[in-house]
Design a protein around this motif. Sequence first.
Motif, PDB file in Angstrom:
ATOM      1  N   VAL A  22      -0.511   8.947   1.634  1.00 61.91           N
ATOM      2  CA  VAL A  22      -0.499   8.352   3.068  1.00 61.91           C
ATOM      3  C   VAL A  22      -1.739   7.988   3.759  1.00 61.91           C
ATOM      4  O   VAL A  22      -2.681   9.167   3.510  1.00 61.91           O
ATOM      5  N   LEU A  23      -1.542   6.874   4.270  1.00 62.44           N
ATOM      6  CA  LEU A  23      -2.969   6.659   4.724  1.00 62.44           C
ATOM      7  C   LEU A  23      -2.962   6.976   6.511  1.00 62.44           C
ATOM      8  O   LEU A  23      -2.187   6.728   7.135  1.00 62.44           O
ATOM      9  N   VAL A  24      -4.043   8.077   7.001  1.00 61.51           N
ATOM     10  CA  VAL A  24      -3.787   8.509   8.286  1.00 61.51           C
ATOM     11  C   VAL A  24      -5.307   8.172   8.696  1.00 61.51           C
ATOM     12  O   VAL A  24      -6.201   8.437   8.372  1.00 61.51           O
ATOM     13  N   GLY A  25      -5.094   8.109  10.379  1.00 66.42           N
ATOM     14  CA  GLY A  25      -6.461   8.016  10.986  1.00 66.42           C
ATOM     15  C   GLY A  25      -6.334   7.701  12.341  1.00 66.42           C
ATOM     16  O   GLY A  25      -5.241   7.319  12.802  1.00 66.42           O
ATOM     17  N   ASN A  26      -7.262   7.748  13.139  1.00 65.75           N
ATOM     18  CA  ASN A  26      -7.370   7.349  14.410  1.00 65.75           C
ATOM     19  C   ASN A  26      -7.058   5.859  14.605  1.00 65.75           C
ATOM     20  O   ASN A  26      -7.409   5.178  13.548  1.00 65.75           O
ATOM     21  N   PRO A  27      -6.850   5.440  15.859  1.00 64.85           N
ATOM     22  CA  PRO A  27      -6.740   3.969  15.916  1.00 64.85           C
ATOM     23  C   PRO A  27      -8.202   3.214  15.600  1.00 64.85           C
ATOM     24  O   PRO A  27      -9.217   3.906  15.919  1.00 64.85           O
ATOM     25  N   ASN A  28      -7.996   2.016  15.236  1.00 64.95           N
ATOM     26  CA  ASN A  28      -9.257   1.180  14.806  1.00 64.95           C
ATOM     27  C   ASN A  28     -10.326   2.077  14.052  1.00 64.95           C
ATOM     28  O   ASN A  28     -11.651   1.878  14.341  1.00 64.95           O
ATOM     29  N   VAL A  29     -10.027   2.527  12.740  1.00 63.60           N
ATOM     30  CA  VAL A  29     -10.904   3.293  12.125  1.00 63.60           C
ATOM     31  C   VAL A  29     -11.027   2.488  10.656  1.00 63.60           C
ATOM     32  O   VAL A  29     -11.836   3.005   9.906  1.00 63.60           O
ATOM     33  N   GLY A  30     -10.069   1.375  10.564  1.00 61.88           N
ATOM     34  CA  GLY A  30     -10.220   0.511   9.364  1.00 61.88           C
ATOM     35  C   GLY A  30      -9.288   0.930   8.394  1.00 61.88           C
ATOM     36  O   GLY A  30      -9.533   0.716   7.242  1.00 61.88           O
ATOM     37  N   LYS A  31      -8.202   1.524   8.609  1.00 58.97           N
ATOM     38  CA  LYS A  31      -7.072   2.151   7.591  1.00 58.97           C
ATOM     39  C   LYS A  31      -6.475   0.728   6.923  1.00 58.97           C
ATOM     40  O   LYS A  31      -6.376   0.778   5.808  1.00 58.97           O
ATOM     41  N   SER A  32      -6.342  -0.343   7.657  1.00 59.41           N
ATOM     42  CA  SER A  32      -5.639  -1.473   7.062  1.00 59.41           C
ATOM     43  C   SER A  32      -6.547  -2.027   5.857  1.00 59.41           C
ATOM     44  O   SER A  32      -6.018  -2.641   4.996  1.00 59.41           O
ATOM     45  N   VAL A  33      -7.912  -2.012   6.010  1.00 59.62           N
ATOM     46  CA  VAL A  33      -8.799  -2.300   5.062  1.00 59.62           C
ATOM     47  C   VAL A  33      -8.765  -1.651   3.847  1.00 59.62           C
ATOM     48  O   VAL A  33      -8.628  -2.203   2.713  1.00 59.62           O
ATOM     49  N   PHE A  34      -8.535  -0.239   3.883  1.00 61.96           N
ATOM     50  CA  PHE A  34      -8.142   0.650   2.715  1.00 61.96           C
ATOM     51  C   PHE A  34      -6.891   0.392   2.131  1.00 61.96           C
ATOM     52  O   PHE A  34      -6.759   0.271   0.956  1.00 61.96           O
ATOM     53  N   PHE A  35      -5.954   0.099   2.879  1.00 56.67           N
ATOM     54  CA  PHE A  35      -4.440  -0.308   2.519  1.00 56.67           C
ATOM     55  C   PHE A  35      -4.529  -1.399   1.798  1.00 56.67           C
ATOM     56  O   PHE A  35      -3.896  -1.489   0.490  1.00 56.67           O
ATOM     57  N   ASN A  36      -5.164  -2.485   2.276  1.00 53.14           N
ATOM     58  CA  ASN A  36      -5.390  -3.871   1.452  1.00 53.14           C
ATOM     59  C   ASN A  36      -5.994  -3.629   0.009  1.00 53.14           C
ATOM     60  O   ASN A  36      -5.688  -4.170  -0.833  1.00 53.14           O
ATOM     61  N   ALA A  37      -7.145  -3.007   0.280  1.00 50.10           N
ATOM     62  CA  ALA A  37      -7.850  -2.629  -0.912  1.00 50.10           C
ATOM     63  C   ALA A  37      -7.135  -1.974  -2.170  1.00 50.10           C
ATOM     64  O   ALA A  37      -7.168  -2.138  -3.207  1.00 50.10           O
ATOM     65  N   LEU A  38      -6.240  -0.921  -1.679  1.00 49.66           N
ATOM     66  CA  LEU A  38      -5.426  -0.384  -2.636  1.00 49.66           C
ATOM     67  C   LEU A  38      -4.096  -1.128  -3.127  1.00 49.66           C
ATOM     68  O   LEU A  38      -3.649  -1.187  -4.388  1.00 49.66           O
ATOM     69  N   THR A  39      -3.536  -1.783  -2.430  1.00 46.77           N
ATOM     70  CA  THR A  39      -2.147  -2.438  -2.622  1.00 46.77           C
ATOM     71  C   THR A  39      -2.468  -3.910  -2.932  1.00 46.77           C
ATOM     72  O   THR A  39      -1.011  -4.359  -3.670  1.00 46.77           O
ATOM     73  N   GLY A  40      -3.380  -4.520  -2.528  1.00 46.19           N
ATOM     74  CA  GLY A  40      -3.456  -5.915  -2.641  1.00 46.19           C
ATOM     75  C   GLY A  40      -2.394  -6.783  -1.911  1.00 46.19           C
ATOM     76  O   GLY A  40      -2.095  -6.357  -0.836  1.00 46.19           O
ATOM     77  N   ILE A  41      -1.624  -7.801  -2.803  1.00 45.04           N
ATOM     78  CA  ILE A  41      -0.608  -8.455  -2.200  1.00 45.04           C
ATOM     79  C   ILE A  41       0.867  -7.867  -2.351  1.00 45.04           C
ATOM     80  O   ILE A  41       1.560  -8.285  -2.041  1.00 45.04           O
ATOM     81  N   TYR A  42       0.975  -6.475  -3.072  1.00 48.04           N
ATOM     82  CA  TYR A  42       2.071  -5.892  -3.315  1.00 48.04           C
ATOM     83  C   TYR A  42       2.250  -5.014  -2.094  1.00 48.04           C
ATOM     84  O   TYR A  42       2.447  -3.754  -2.422  1.00 48.04           O
TER      85      TYR A  42
END
Length: 621
Positions: A22-42
């Motif tokens: 589970v990705l957790v963090g304050n707003p605007n800390v870059g979670k979406s970049v990590f999510f994309n780096a881990l999951t790619g297009i899946y």
Amino acid sequence: MSSCHTSTQVDLKNHSDKIKLVLVGNPNVGKSVFFNALTGIYVDVSNFPGTTVDISHGVYKNYVVLDTPGVYGVSSFNDEERVARDVILDGDIILNVVDAVHMDRDLFLTQQLIDMGKRVIVALNMMDDVKRNGLQIDVKKLSELLGVPVIPTVAVNKQGIKELKNTLETASTGNSISGIKELMKSIMPKVSNPAEALLVLEEDENIIERNHIKEKYPYREKIYLQRRKRVNEIVNSVVTETTNGASFKTRLSQLMLKPLTGIPILLLTLFIMYQFLGVFIAQTVVGITEEIIMGTYYNDSIMSIFGPLVKGYDFLEKFLVGEFGILTMVPIYILGLLLPLVIGFYFLLSILEDSGYLPRIATLVDRVLTKLGLNGRAIIPIILGFGCVTMATITTRILGSKRERFIATMLLGLAIPCSAQLGVIAGMISAVGPVYFTVYITTIILVFVLAGTLLNQVMPGESTDLLIDIPPLRMPRVKNVLSKTYTKSMAFLKEASPLFVIGAVLITFMDHFGILLSIQNAIAPLTEGFLKLPKEVATAFIMGIVRRDFGAAGLFKLAEDGMLNAAQTLISLVVITLFVPCIAAILVIFKERSWKESLLIWFGSMFIAFLVGGMLAFVLV
């Protein structure tokens, strides 16, 4: 005991054998970049049942990766927080993304996740901003203090991503705050896991209801304060300031926060504000708007139109175009005298807000305000009080305890002049010379400090710690500054105009039927004897109860007419500053505080105002 909530509540049936990351963090800390780096297009997106909140999830190796809305803590104040909480509760490993520059803010959530007993790994993101902000971080020591792996990253440049991926399985439960596990022991048999036990202690109503817990566990404030103290200790241990590689804005920010350089910067700022508001606006601009535009052109037009119509009708003439007339005094005072001052103040306040300097002032004065029973955050309602004490009183809600809110409200009602009143005072006091100006400022500051110190001594309890986010310094945006100035100035017009009309009608009524003269004669021993002022000053004090700037404007008229000498001007301005809050403010005080506290503020202000004025009269007149 089995869990009372369904597994993650999103469609993960095809991934039931995988580890939930589970990705957790304050707003605007870059979670979406990590999510994309881990999951790619899946990636898949599911609507969380019962809400409009979407949860993104995808696959990385033997992990199913779930993103959560940005939150500052695990709680249930809104849909986003409730969704994040439930996904975190069901997660196996928490990847906590932290903004390296704002660890004092972000690590509160990190420590809460650790206190929940979750396996955590921290991605310390935005490390490229650390140097530019004049900081150095001991990442190894941070990892040791938290008890979890900490990986420095710059996600947008993919720096640290590979190391993070290779380190996911090393996530650990970390070092919880002292005593938390002992508190959780009595709750563990009633819930399904340690995380829920912590949330029960933190008074999460949803979790309490979900587990059918009847007992009360009022530990939230205690745990939050202990967690904040722990986070502050960690940040102070691992973060050091440096000028190497720091930008000019960062170096300036550091100078603003250090007493040796910050106090001179603050004094220079206040001097510039005084020159703009007290000299340029109060004397030059108001000289044009109040004396020429409204006092001459407007007043002559009104008198030529309505004067002949009401001549011979004594009360009607006073009511419409008399000394306190609703067609003469009210628009002249509001539009000619007060509005330019209000616009000038809110223009300056908007610059302080938009530039990011206001929270730096709070940090700088924290140590001083602690001696008055407050903390640095109280500077926000205090500064707002120079705009409107009514609004500032409402803003005292941001303070951490009932004790602090009372002290702040008392000091606001006693020693903080509102913007329009301040402008009139600045214009009058600057006209009588620097000596009297210095005496005025010194008197008001002494009353403010002595009152706060006394309240801090006699009231039980202590001031809470300062918790405030310091944004980056930036050039104020013209559009933002003008928009805030316009909005707040229009709000002043809407609030002040009806009260000024009511005040004008009341004063006219009292003047016409001799009530005003009776009051002046009744309190003559006080105004003429004790304060050594003309008895007409009593009218200004009565006007000040309707609205403080109304009373100040009345003094302005007496000074213009030559009824006050320099010493009397000083005394009357000190009294009107310390005098009771206006009707609007006192109504809000009664709403925000108890009847007992509100009456104490009202009568305490009146007593102190006349006592201090009398002491000045004894020395100066």
